[in-house]
Design a protein around this motif. Structure first.
Motif, short mmCIF file in Angstrom:
data_model
loop_
_atom_site.label_atom_id
_atom_site.label_comp_id
_atom_site.label_asym_id
_atom_site.label_seq_id
_atom_site.Cartn_x
_atom_site.Cartn_y
_atom_site.Cartn_z
N THR A 159 0.82 -1.21 0.00
CA THR A 159 0.00 0.00 0.00
C THR A 159 0.85 1.26 0.00
O THR A 159 0.51 2.25 -0.65
CB THR A 159 -0.92 0.02 1.24
OG1 THR A 159 -1.69 -1.19 1.27
CG2 THR A 159 -1.85 1.21 1.21
N PRO A 186 1.06 1.59 -5.77
CA PRO A 186 0.22 0.39 -5.75
C PRO A 186 -0.81 0.34 -6.88
O PRO A 186 -1.38 -0.71 -7.15
CB PRO A 186 -0.48 0.47 -4.39
CG PRO A 186 -0.53 1.94 -4.07
CD PRO A 186 0.75 2.50 -4.64
N ARG A 202 -2.88 -2.99 -8.67
CA ARG A 202 -4.33 -3.05 -8.47
C ARG A 202 -5.06 -3.06 -9.81
O ARG A 202 -5.99 -3.86 -10.02
CB ARG A 202 -4.78 -1.85 -7.64
CG ARG A 202 -4.33 -1.86 -6.19
CD ARG A 202 -4.63 -0.53 -5.54
NE ARG A 202 -4.20 -0.46 -4.14
CZ ARG A 202 -4.11 0.68 -3.46
NH1 ARG A 202 -4.41 1.83 -4.05
NH2 ARG A 202 -3.71 0.68 -2.20
N GLU A 223 -1.99 -7.64 -1.15
CA GLU A 223 -1.50 -6.29 -0.85
C GLU A 223 -1.15 -6.19 0.63
O GLU A 223 -2.00 -6.38 1.49
CB GLU A 223 -2.56 -5.24 -1.21
CG GLU A 223 -2.11 -3.81 -0.90
CD GLU A 223 -3.04 -2.74 -1.46
OE1 GLU A 223 -2.96 -1.59 -1.02
OE2 GLU A 223 -3.84 -3.08 -2.37
N ASP A 233 0.05 -3.88 3.80
CA ASP A 233 -0.14 -2.47 4.14
C ASP A 233 1.16 -1.77 4.51
O ASP A 233 1.16 -0.57 4.83
CB ASP A 233 -1.15 -2.31 5.28
CG ASP A 233 -0.73 -3.04 6.55
OD1 ASP A 233 0.38 -3.59 6.59
OD2 ASP A 233 -1.53 -3.06 7.51
#
Length: 347
Positions: A288, A295, A299, A317, A319
């Motif tokens: 993230t 990111p 995504r 993903e 963080d």
């Protein structure tokens, strides 16, 4: 490197105003030697050698070549159980491409069905590292892969620095596809030679290597049995607007230039996903707080692959971790996910 490009550590002396070669020591296959420190008041140097099968070793070397061991890293696996070969193949345009093959000395799988991982980078003039359990290669996560009978192939593709700046320039901007052609040529060679099959061949990479692995997934879905794309660049028409992408125009070209945009779109993974294609199992991993690539690339790629009906597609993903989210010492859980994915899919 090919034989014409074998790394050597050379010592010169200035005698009567003329530099003369007094010692030339070739580096062993799949290793790198670096000069860590030197003394301006003597001929002593501190040298380190590290390789795919050679744990990092440091020694003090005097002007006569005498070596005194300073430190030797403890091996993480038994190197005697593996063989390392240096091979060469031809890319689509005939250019010779060198690659290394690390494999078990005694195969643990049927002939022609060896589980193989390939990785590469091929950008910014950066040479692929061959130091011991280098993090770019997967670090300590390589150990269980190798001990389970897996092999590793490292192609030295254009765009990198293995043959100097000319090698880098050969795959920059409008010539980027040459880098990917080189990688494909090595993959096709090991399949054609009967070393493995597409079903047992996996590809992985991080950052620009993540771009490479995503491109392999999209351009040659039948050539690979599994793909891992870590913190990848995937949208080549908007890469300048995400993360630090604006700093990479020299390498990839400016998508605002209509002619360059055509080149970028031709290999951009995001823009070439097609409905109904049987893509290989794929794992995309991002962070993230990745402020280098951003990111958004991972995504968008994951979402579009899902929309296209790609089965066996996985997205993770974290963080934290930033652009180095797959650091094998800091994020062992992610590397375990990757390794299990490859073992389950390829072996």
């Amino acid at each position: 490197m090919s034989k014409r490009g074998v790394e050597k550590r050379m010592v010169f002396e200035n005698k009567n105003g003329v530099w003369q070669l007094v010692r030339s020591v070739p580096t062993s296959t799949g290793s790198r030697v670096t000069i860590v420190a030197a003394d301006c008041y003597s001929d002593d140097t501190i040298i380190c050698e590290s390789g795919l099968l050679c744990p990092s070793t440091y020694w003090l070397e005097d002007g006569e070549g005498k070596q005194t061991l300073l430190y030797a890293e403890k091996p993480a696996f038994d190197a005697s159980e593996f063989i390392l070969r240096q091979m060469t193949t031809n890319s689509e345009d005939g250019t010779e491409i060198d690659y290394l093959v690390l494999s078990p000395r005694v195969p643990k799988h049927e002939q022609g069905k060896a589980p193989v991982l390939m990785t590469g980078y091929g950008a910014y003039g950066i040479s692929m590292p061959v130091s011991y359990l280098n993090s770019m290669l997967g670090g300590v996560s390589l150990v269980p892969w190798l001990n389970s009978g897996g092999s590793l192939v490292i192609p030295f593709i254009r765009g990198g620095g293995e043959r100097g700046e000319v090698w880098h320039q050969a795959a920059r901007q409008e010539k980027r596809q040459k880098s990917y052609d080189d990688f494909i040529a090595v993959a096709e060679t090991i399949v054609r030679d009967g070393f493995t099959t597409p079903k047992h061949l996996g590809v992985y990479g991080s950052s620009s290597g993540g771009l490479l692995s995503a491109i392999m997934c999209i351009q040659r879905p039948k050539l690979f049995g599994a793909v891992v794309s870590d913190v990848p660049i995937t949208d080549m028409l908007r890469y300048t607007l995400m993360g630090m992408g604006g700093a990479w125009i020299y390498e990839h070209g400016d998508p605002k230039d209509p002619e360059m945009a055509k080149v970028l779109r031709a290999y951009s993974p995001f823009h070439n996903i097609q409905n109904g294609v049987n893509y290989p199992p794929c794992l995309v991993t991002i962070s993230t707080n990745d402020d280098r690539v951003g990111p958004g690339h991972g995504r968008k790629f994951a979402a579009k692959m899902k929309d296209a009906g790609a089965s066996n597609f996985y997205f993770f993903e974290d963080d934290s971790g930033g652009h180095s989210v797959s650091d094998s010492f800091k994020n062992t859980k992610l590397l375990v996910r990757r390794l299990v994915f490859f073992i389950d899919t390829l072996q």
